[in-house]
Design an enzyme around this catalytic site. Structure first.
Site, PDB file in Angstrom:
ATOM      1  N   TYR A 283       6.391  -2.047   9.890  1.00  0.00           N
ATOM      2  CA  TYR A 283       5.918  -3.288   9.254  1.00  0.00           C
ATOM      3  C   TYR A 283       6.776  -4.464   9.733  1.00  0.00           C
ATOM      4  O   TYR A 283       7.607  -5.000   9.013  1.00  0.00           O
ATOM      5  CB  TYR A 283       5.971  -3.189   7.727  1.00  0.00           C
ATOM      6  CG  TYR A 283       5.171  -2.051   7.127  1.00  0.00           C
ATOM      7  CD1 TYR A 283       4.121  -1.450   7.815  1.00  0.00           C
ATOM      8  CD2 TYR A 283       5.457  -1.579   5.849  1.00  0.00           C
ATOM      9  CE1 TYR A 283       3.395  -0.405   7.268  1.00  0.00           C
ATOM     10  CE2 TYR A 283       4.732  -0.540   5.278  1.00  0.00           C
ATOM     11  CZ  TYR A 283       3.710   0.044   6.004  1.00  0.00           C
ATOM     12  OH  TYR A 283       2.993   1.081   5.443  1.00  0.00           O
TER      13      TYR A 283
ATOM     14  N   HIS B  87       6.058   8.469   9.838  1.00  0.00           N
ATOM     15  CA  HIS B  87       4.890   7.618   9.571  1.00  0.00           C
ATOM     16  C   HIS B  87       3.609   8.193  10.166  1.00  0.00           C
ATOM     17  O   HIS B  87       2.553   8.209   9.527  1.00  0.00           O
ATOM     18  CB  HIS B  87       5.162   6.225  10.135  1.00  0.00           C
ATOM     19  CG  HIS B  87       4.396   5.124   9.475  1.00  0.00           C
ATOM     20  ND1 HIS B  87       4.790   3.809   9.517  1.00  0.00           N
ATOM     21  CD2 HIS B  87       3.248   5.132   8.756  1.00  0.00           C
ATOM     22  CE1 HIS B  87       3.920   3.070   8.854  1.00  0.00           C
ATOM     23  NE2 HIS B  87       2.977   3.843   8.384  1.00  0.00           N
TER      24      HIS B  87
ATOM     25  N   SER C  85      -2.988   2.682   0.212  1.00  0.00           N
ATOM     26  CA  SER C  85      -4.249   1.947   0.039  1.00  0.00           C
ATOM     27  C   SER C  85      -5.034   2.473  -1.169  1.00  0.00           C
ATOM     28  O   SER C  85      -6.240   2.748  -1.056  1.00  0.00           O
ATOM     29  CB  SER C  85      -5.102   1.984   1.307  1.00  0.00           C
ATOM     30  OG  SER C  85      -4.431   1.367   2.390  1.00  0.00           O
ATOM     31  N   PRO C  86      -4.381   2.617  -2.328  1.00  0.00           N
ATOM     32  CA  PRO C  86      -5.080   3.166  -3.510  1.00  0.00           C
ATOM     33  C   PRO C  86      -6.142   2.210  -4.042  1.00  0.00           C
ATOM     34  O   PRO C  86      -7.011   2.626  -4.805  1.00  0.00           O
ATOM     35  CB  PRO C  86      -3.947   3.340  -4.530  1.00  0.00           C
ATOM     36  CG  PRO C  86      -2.929   2.315  -4.138  1.00  0.00           C
ATOM     37  CD  PRO C  86      -2.991   2.240  -2.642  1.00  0.00           C
TER      38      PRO C  86
ATOM     39  N   GLY D 116      -8.081   0.552  -1.920  1.00  0.00           N
ATOM     40  CA  GLY D 116      -8.970   0.330  -0.766  1.00  0.00           C
ATOM     41  C   GLY D 116      -8.655  -0.965  -0.040  1.00  0.00           C
ATOM     42  O   GLY D 116      -9.537  -1.690   0.386  1.00  0.00           O
ATOM     43  N   ARG D 117      -7.354  -1.263   0.097  1.00  0.00           N
ATOM     44  CA  ARG D 117      -6.866  -2.489   0.748  1.00  0.00           C
ATOM     45  C   ARG D 117      -7.326  -3.747   0.008  1.00  0.00           C
ATOM     46  O   ARG D 117      -7.537  -4.802   0.599  1.00  0.00           O
ATOM     47  CB  ARG D 117      -7.289  -2.534   2.222  1.00  0.00           C
ATOM     48  CG  ARG D 117      -6.782  -1.341   2.992  1.00  0.00           C
ATOM     49  CD  ARG D 117      -7.071  -1.372   4.464  1.00  0.00           C
ATOM     50  NE  ARG D 117      -6.300  -0.333   5.121  1.00  0.00           N
ATOM     51  CZ  ARG D 117      -6.619   0.964   5.119  1.00  0.00           C
ATOM     52  NH1 ARG D 117      -7.711   1.366   4.545  1.00  0.00           N
ATOM     53  NH2 ARG D 117      -5.844   1.844   5.688  1.00  0.00           N
ATOM     54  N   GLY D 118      -7.510  -3.610  -1.284  1.00  0.00           N
ATOM     55  CA  GLY D 118      -7.875  -4.778  -2.099  1.00  0.00           C
ATOM     56  C   GLY D 118      -9.342  -4.786  -2.487  1.00  0.00           C
ATOM     57  O   GLY D 118      -9.749  -5.492  -3.409  1.00  0.00           O
TER      58      GLY D 118
HETATM   59  P1  ATR Z   1      -2.326  -1.179   0.982  1.00  0.00           P
HETATM   60  O1  ATR Z   1      -1.753   0.105   0.492  1.00  0.00           O
HETATM   61  O2  ATR Z   1      -2.918  -1.045   2.345  1.00  0.00           O
HETATM   62  O3  ATR Z   1      -1.395  -2.333   0.803  1.00  0.00           O
HETATM   63  P2  ATR Z   1      -3.947  -1.480  -1.449  1.00  0.00           P
HETATM   64  O4  ATR Z   1      -2.725  -1.219  -2.226  1.00  0.00           O
HETATM   65  O5  ATR Z   1      -5.097  -0.580  -1.604  1.00  0.00           O
HETATM   66  O6  ATR Z   1      -3.611  -1.492   0.103  1.00  0.00           O
HETATM   67  O7  ATR Z   1      -4.455  -2.950  -1.669  1.00  0.00           O
HETATM   68  C1  ATR Z   1      -3.646  -4.056  -1.430  1.00  0.00           C
HETATM   69  C2  ATR Z   1      -4.449  -5.289  -1.707  1.00  0.00           C
HETATM   70  O8  ATR Z   1      -4.889  -5.260  -3.062  1.00  0.00           O
HETATM   71  C3  ATR Z   1      -3.680  -6.578  -1.535  1.00  0.00           C
HETATM   72  O9  ATR Z   1      -4.472  -7.400  -0.730  1.00  0.00           O
HETATM   73  C4  ATR Z   1      -3.565  -7.150  -2.937  1.00  0.00           C
HETATM   74  O10 ATR Z   1      -3.764  -8.543  -2.947  1.00  0.00           O
HETATM   75  P3  ATR Z   1      -2.688  -9.559  -3.622  1.00  0.00           P
HETATM   76  O11 ATR Z   1      -1.535  -9.609  -2.714  1.00  0.00           O
HETATM   77  O12 ATR Z   1      -3.465 -10.829  -3.685  1.00  0.00           O
HETATM   78  O13 ATR Z   1      -2.387  -8.994  -4.973  1.00  0.00           O
HETATM   79  C5  ATR Z   1      -4.671  -6.489  -3.694  1.00  0.00           C
HETATM   80  N1  ATR Z   1      -4.300  -6.195  -5.076  1.00  0.00           N
HETATM   81  C6  ATR Z   1      -3.253  -5.458  -5.510  1.00  0.00           C
HETATM   82  N2  ATR Z   1      -3.249  -5.361  -6.845  1.00  0.00           N
HETATM   83  C7  ATR Z   1      -4.318  -6.067  -7.288  1.00  0.00           C
HETATM   84  C8  ATR Z   1      -4.849  -6.337  -8.572  1.00  0.00           C
HETATM   85  N3  ATR Z   1      -4.274  -5.863  -9.673  1.00  0.00           N
HETATM   86  N4  ATR Z   1      -5.960  -7.116  -8.636  1.00  0.00           N
HETATM   87  C9  ATR Z   1      -6.541  -7.595  -7.521  1.00  0.00           C
HETATM   88  N5  ATR Z   1      -6.089  -7.365  -6.286  1.00  0.00           N
HETATM   89  C10 ATR Z   1      -4.979  -6.603  -6.153  1.00  0.00           C
END
Ligand code: ATR
Length: 343
Positions: free
Chosen positions: A58, A130, A209-210, A212-214
């Site tokens: 990262y 990783h 990504s729990p 789904g990446r947002g």
């Molecule tokens: P990853 O593991 O790839 O980081 P993720 O955890 O599935 O993916 O999702 C991350 C995304 O969810 C981020 O874009 C985050 O956006 P913000 O930085 O704006 O919060 C979004 N996210 C995390 N928690 C959230 C929540 N409670 N409500 C809405 N969006 C959320």
């Protein structure tokens, strides 16, 4: 918040909800200022979250200053302020794109020591591979990781995107405390192959990504204008089709008086319980209100009927979980060299 032993009693005790810090510096939009990042991580700790996830890979250029931003460095700065004894640090070695040398031996040891420096600590609580190095037998990689444990540089070992066969071979060399794998309402392939082997070997699962990446939240109303736009499920027509499936989950969340993202996380814990594995998701966020909401999701109850309903919500998901290059280093595709017979 409940504590979970990843890898059993000899493993690592962490908070039931962790946090991914990747998006603080890279990939999902612009980086946030250091002082905001430190406050965000501090608020997460105050909300009961103690397990933070980063990686060597990262690293990205600041969009304006062009300096290299190492995600591990910002976590290190925050931990120095908050207190090392209040957090567990998870970080990962290499990854196909970051792999500048083999996943074993001196190269891996040097990478670990560089990570320790960036993290301002002398021990990494959970050190993951990783992505599996196709050319280095996993036994050799884990052998080096076990050396790092003996040296005290690392407490526990994890793998990410490792096949069931690789997990078993690794575990035979040194206990694997957890496997970090994409797992969410719309990515469930691991349930048929990785979950059974983890259950059998007493290995915890850290879903990445729990959300789904947002996408599995109420906030993503349009395809993301960042690295996520390469993910097939978040592109064009697929995004529109998947939004219809998400609407059902959003309606359930409204009825329960919680957020869609909270329901998505609560489903993971309940599904882990049903399948007999410890689950510690690491939702990523750049916002205090979201980290607080994610931590509160541990108190959202899910009935068996709701579990079944949520589990079928994305049966007809449209699009692969990743784009071609991303998928090429995932667990169903990556091969791993076998150890040469001794003697
Ligand atoms: P990853 O593991 O790839 O980081 P993720 O955890 O599935 O993916 O999702 C991350 C995304 O969810 C981020 O874009 C985050 O956006 P913000 O930085 O704006 O919060 C979004 N996210 C995390 N928690 C959230 C929540 N409670 N409500 C809405 N969006 C959320």
């Amino acid at each position: 918040m409940r504590r979970v032993n990843l890898g059993g009693s000899d493993g690592l005790e962490v908070s039931q909800c962790g946090m991914g810090v990747m998006s603080i510096t890279a990939f999902y939009g612009d980086p946030i200022p250091d002082e905001d990042a430190i406050e965000l991580i501090h608020k997460a700790v105050e909300s009961g979250c103690s397990f933070f996830d980063t990686a060597e890979a990262y690293v990205a250029q600041h969009p304006v200053t062009k300096e290299l931003l190492w995600n591990e460095e910002i976590l290190g700065k925050a931990v120095a302020v908050i207190g090392r004894d209040r957090v567990e640090i998870g970080t990962k070695f290499g990854g196909r794109s970051a792999m500048t040398g083999p996943a074993a031996g001196d190269h891996m040891k040097q990478a670990c020591h560089a990570a320790l420096k960036r993290l301002q600590t002398d021990t990494i609580d959970m050190y993951y591979l990783h992505r599996v190095d196709p050319n280095v037998p996993i036994e050799e990689t884990v052998g080096t990781m076990a050396d790092l444990v003996r040296e005290g540089a690392v407490k526990c070992i994890g793998l990410s995107e490792a096949s069931p066969d690789v997990i078993s071979r690794a575990h035979a060399v040194h206990p694997i405390a957890c496997v970090q794998q994409e797992w969410s309402l719309y990515t469930r392939d691991l349930e048929e192959d990785i979950v059974p082997v983890c259950r059998e070997l007493g290995i915890g699962i850290v879903p990445y990504s729990p959300l789904g990446r947002g996408f599995l939240s109420d906030d993503m109303v349009a395809p993301a204008n960042d690295a996520r736009q390469m993910f097939p499920r978040l592109m064009g027509n697929a995004f529109e089709a998947n939004k219809i499936l998400r609407a059902k989950v959003a309606a359930m969340a409204r009825d329960k008086g919680c957020h869609t993202a909270q329901l998505a996380l609560a489903w993971l814990w309940k599904q882990g319980e049903k399948l007999g594995v410890d689950v510690v998701p690491i939702p990523g966020t750049t916002k205090i209100r979201n980290v607080q909401s994610n931590c509160s999701a541990v108190d959202v109850p899910i009935s068996d009927v709701e579990l079944a309903e949520l589990s079928s919500a994305f049966d007809d998901v449209v699009g692969e979980r990743g784009f071609e290059q991303y998928m090429s280093s995932t667990y169903k595709v990556t091969t791993n060299a076998k150890e040469k017979p001794k003697g």
